[in-house]
Motif scaffolding. Structure first.
Motif, short mmCIF file in Angstrom:
data_model
loop_
_atom_site.label_atom_id
_atom_site.label_comp_id
_atom_site.label_asym_id
_atom_site.label_seq_id
_atom_site.Cartn_x
_atom_site.Cartn_y
_atom_site.Cartn_z
N ALA A 1 57.96 -19.24 18.41
CA ALA A 1 59.18 -20.02 18.61
C ALA A 1 59.25 -20.51 20.05
CB ALA A 1 60.41 -19.18 18.28
N VAL A 2 59.66 -21.77 20.24
CA VAL A 2 59.78 -22.35 21.58
C VAL A 2 61.00 -21.77 22.27
CG1 VAL A 2 60.21 -24.47 22.84
CG2 VAL A 2 58.59 -24.47 20.95
N LYS A 3 60.78 -21.17 23.45
CA LYS A 3 61.89 -20.51 24.16
C LYS A 3 62.05 -20.99 25.60
CE LYS A 3 61.56 -16.24 21.45
NZ LYS A 3 61.34 -14.78 21.49
N SER A 4 61.12 -21.78 26.10
CA SER A 4 61.20 -22.21 27.49
C SER A 4 60.68 -23.63 27.62
CB SER A 4 60.37 -21.28 28.38
OG SER A 4 58.98 -21.41 28.05
N LEU A 5 60.93 -24.22 28.79
CA LEU A 5 60.45 -25.57 29.07
C LEU A 5 58.93 -25.62 29.04
CD1 LEU A 5 61.10 -28.50 29.83
CD2 LEU A 5 61.13 -27.77 32.24
N LYS A 6 58.29 -24.53 29.49
CA LYS A 6 56.84 -24.47 29.46
C LYS A 6 56.32 -24.55 28.03
CE LYS A 6 54.82 -21.65 32.27
NZ LYS A 6 54.31 -20.41 32.91
N ASP A 7 57.01 -23.85 27.12
CA ASP A 7 56.62 -23.91 25.70
C ASP A 7 56.80 -25.31 25.14
OD1 ASP A 7 56.00 -21.25 25.75
OD2 ASP A 7 57.85 -20.57 24.82
N VAL A 8 57.91 -25.96 25.55
CA VAL A 8 58.16 -27.33 25.09
C VAL A 8 57.03 -28.25 25.53
CG1 VAL A 8 59.67 -29.34 25.30
CG2 VAL A 8 60.66 -27.07 25.00
N LYS A 9 56.64 -28.14 26.81
CA LYS A 9 55.56 -28.98 27.33
C LYS A 9 54.25 -28.71 26.59
CE LYS A 9 57.41 -29.46 32.03
NZ LYS A 9 57.19 -29.13 33.47
N TYR A 10 53.98 -27.43 26.32
CA TYR A 10 52.74 -27.07 25.63
C TYR A 10 52.70 -27.68 24.24
CZ TYR A 10 48.90 -24.44 23.64
OH TYR A 10 47.72 -24.10 23.03
N VAL A 11 53.79 -27.49 23.50
CA VAL A 11 53.85 -28.03 22.13
C VAL A 11 53.77 -29.54 22.15
CG1 VAL A 11 55.30 -28.28 20.08
CG2 VAL A 11 55.09 -26.05 21.19
N LEU A 12 54.51 -30.17 23.07
CA LEU A 12 54.52 -31.64 23.17
C LEU A 12 53.11 -32.17 23.42
CD1 LEU A 12 56.15 -34.27 23.25
CD2 LEU A 12 56.49 -33.88 25.70
N TRP A 13 52.39 -31.59 24.39
CA TRP A 13 51.06 -32.06 24.71
C TRP A 13 50.09 -31.77 23.56
CZ3 TRP A 13 48.39 -35.34 27.27
CH2 TRP A 13 47.01 -35.17 27.42
N ASN A 14 50.12 -30.55 23.05
CA ASN A 14 49.18 -30.15 22.00
C ASN A 14 49.34 -31.00 20.75
OD1 ASN A 14 47.06 -28.28 21.40
ND2 ASN A 14 48.41 -27.27 19.94
N GLU A 15 50.58 -31.21 20.31
CA GLU A 15 50.82 -32.00 19.11
C GLU A 15 50.55 -33.48 19.34
OE1 GLU A 15 51.42 -31.16 15.93
OE2 GLU A 15 51.00 -29.13 16.64
N THR A 16 50.82 -33.95 20.58
CA THR A 16 50.54 -35.36 20.90
C THR A 16 49.04 -35.64 20.76
OG1 THR A 16 52.42 -35.53 22.42
CG2 THR A 16 50.62 -37.11 22.71
N VAL A 17 48.22 -34.74 21.29
CA VAL A 17 46.77 -34.92 21.18
C VAL A 17 46.34 -34.90 19.73
CG1 VAL A 17 44.54 -33.85 21.68
CG2 VAL A 17 46.30 -33.96 23.46
N LYS A 18 46.84 -33.93 18.95
CA LYS A 18 46.43 -33.81 17.55
C LYS A 18 46.89 -35.01 16.72
CE LYS A 18 46.41 -28.73 17.51
NZ LYS A 18 44.98 -28.58 17.24
N ILE A 19 48.12 -35.47 16.97
CA ILE A 19 48.66 -36.60 16.20
C ILE A 19 47.93 -37.89 16.53
CG2 ILE A 19 50.68 -38.11 15.95
CD1 ILE A 19 50.91 -35.61 14.29
N TRP A 20 47.78 -38.19 17.83
CA TRP A 20 47.21 -39.49 18.21
C TRP A 20 45.71 -39.55 18.03
CZ3 TRP A 20 49.70 -43.83 18.44
CH2 TRP A 20 51.09 -43.77 18.59
#
Length: 478
Positions: free
Chosen positions: A18-37
């Motif tokens: 579960a996302v609990k911090s800004l660091k987690d948000v950045k990680y998920v955002l970058w990781n999913e952005t790479v996988k999606i695009w």
């Protein structure tokens, strides 16, 4: 430092905590952005190149004359929309099954699903032949002008081979997208686009074949694209393709029902545009009304190809993660994609607002047509925002296998709410194409709101369980 990932049941990837911090948000955002695009960009480009085939034909038709442009537009928006929407929608059943099968590691099943889809779609094309053969009387029945319908009907008969090419290439694209083998589709699409434009130049400018030349170029390029995909799938997809199998003929009726159910969502959404085009033919000066609307639809189509790439990517991502039993990855993938799609919509809307006097010139030299199309620019820009949201939601729907449910929602939103509003505004309030299009937007807004609520309340863990049940039901090893 705590890692935001925890290893789950599939050995090639892991689910998120579960996302609990800004660091987690950045990680998920970058990781999913790479996988999606990584999926979305090649798919979007390949779809854009395929759409440019139609746009190229439309441009050549427009420079032949206003009647040719309106006739081609009516064919594309009505006759082509009827069969393409059905075939594309039916192929989405393959997208759901193949995506979830690859996520679950059931690679051998995908080739059987592909062959079943070919059988079902080719049979559907045969059943749809009367629509092509009797396009002129069908369009006349809906009150279109004789000069437009005669030429559109002639073109419809000439491009029957092109219709059958869809039955081959649409399932193949879903089959390859589920494996994230999307670059090859893009490369083949580029080559096909170049070939088609070369053929159009030769047939129209050199030999002066007119509308016959348009049809010949479409037929040849459509089958070049299909044959190239077949060669690649057979020669380089050993993991999913294990040769022709008699298992493809088993459970055909069940697969047909699944395919038809999947087509409902797409058909009801796309056929609404055909209804608007038909209604535009009843307005004053129908040639200008139909032509200007078709110009905006072509521009919207370019934007839609990028969004369909995003939709396909999130569909593959969601179906794969559900197959891998990763509910959080499915949820976070949707949220990241929605955020980025909205940004894209805003960018495209801004470009349209700034170029409203220029973009119609791509398709026509007629001053009246240019003026009519530029007046629709604001509606076109807002529609791009709505499409950004709607296509992302559609990707999640396909990834989860909710197509039948969404079909009922589309029926209510577009035909019970949107269409009557459009007719009222277009005819009773004398707003013309603006009013008809306004009704479409009302239906789209309602659809988005309903589906947003459904996704917000979705239990992703339960979706994983339903995916496992679906894989057991459709296993080819039974």
């Amino acid at each position: 430092m705590e890692t935001p990932l925890i290893i789950k049941s599939f050995n090639s990837e892991s689910d998120y905590l579960a996302v609990k911090s800004l660091k987690d948000v950045k990680y998920v955002l970058w990781n999913e952005t790479v996988k999606i695009w990584k999926i979305a960009l090649p798919v979007a480009l390949s779809l854009l190149f395929q759409n440019l085939n139609n746009s190229s034909t439309s441009i050549y038709a427009g420079h032949l004359g206003d009647i040719e442009l309106s006739s081609f537009s009516v064919y594309q928006s009505v006759i082509n929309s009827i069969y393409f929407s059905m075939l594309y929608g039916m192929s989405n059943a393959l997208a759901t099954l193949c995506g979830q099968a690859y996520g679950a590691g059931q690679f051998r099943n995908a080739g059987i699903y592909l062959q079943r889809s070919w059988i079902v779609l080719l049979t559907t094309c045969i059943l749809l032949l009367p629509i092509q053969l009797y396009a002129t009387p069908i369009l006349k029945f809906f009150g279109q002008e004789k000069e437009i319908t005669d030429l559109a009907g002639k073109y419809a008969i000439l491009v029957i081979p092109y219709m059958f090419s869809y039955a081959i290439n649409l399932p193949l694209m879903k089959f390859l997208q589920a494996q994230s083998k999307v670059n090859v589709i893009m490369y083949i699409s580029v080559v096909t686009l170049l070939i088609q434009n070369g053929l159009l130049y030769i047939f129209i400018n050199v030999f002066d074949f007119g509308i016959i030349g348009l049809a010949m170029a479409s037929n040849i390029s459509g089958w070049i694209f299909s044959v190239a995909l077949v060669i690649y799938a057979i020669g380089w997809c050993k993991e999913g393709w294990n040769g022709l199998s008699l298992k493809a003929f088993k459970e055909l009726w069940e697969f047909t029902k699944l395919s038809l159910g999947s087509s409902v969502m797409i058909c009801l959404e796309q056929w609404y545009s055909a209804c608007i085009m038909l209604l535009a033919g009843h307005l004053d000066n129908p040639v200008i009304a139909v032509g200007s609307f078709s110009i905006c639809l072509n521009i919207q189509g370019w934007n839609l190809m990028l969004l369909l790439g995003v939709s396909s990517a999130v569909s593959v991502r969601v179906s794969n993660t559900l197959g891998m039993s990763h509910p959080r990855a499915a949820k976070y993938s949707f949220l990241v994609t929605m955020f980025q799609s909205l940004l894209l919509g805003i960018i495209f809307m801004t470009v349209i607002f700034l170029s409203k006097q220029e973009f119609p010139m791509i398709f026509t030299k007629s001053e009246d047509m240019i003026h009519a199309a530029s007046e629709l620019a604001y509606l076109l820009g807002i529609t791009m925002i709505l499409n950004s949201v709607a296509q992302t939601i559609s990707g999640v729907v396909i990834g989860c296998g909710w197509q039948v449910m969404v079909g009922y929602i589309n029926l209510a939103c577009y035909y019970i709410v949107g269409l009557p509003i459009g007719i009222f505004l277009g005819f009773n309030q004398h707003l013309g194409v603006k009013g008809l299009w306004g009704g479409t937007m009302c239906g789209s807004v309602l659809q988005i709101l309903v589906l947003a609520v459904i996704i917000y309340k979705t239990n992703w863990t339960k979706e994983v369980e339903q995916t496992a049940d679906r894989m057991r039901t459709w296993s080819t090893n039974k």
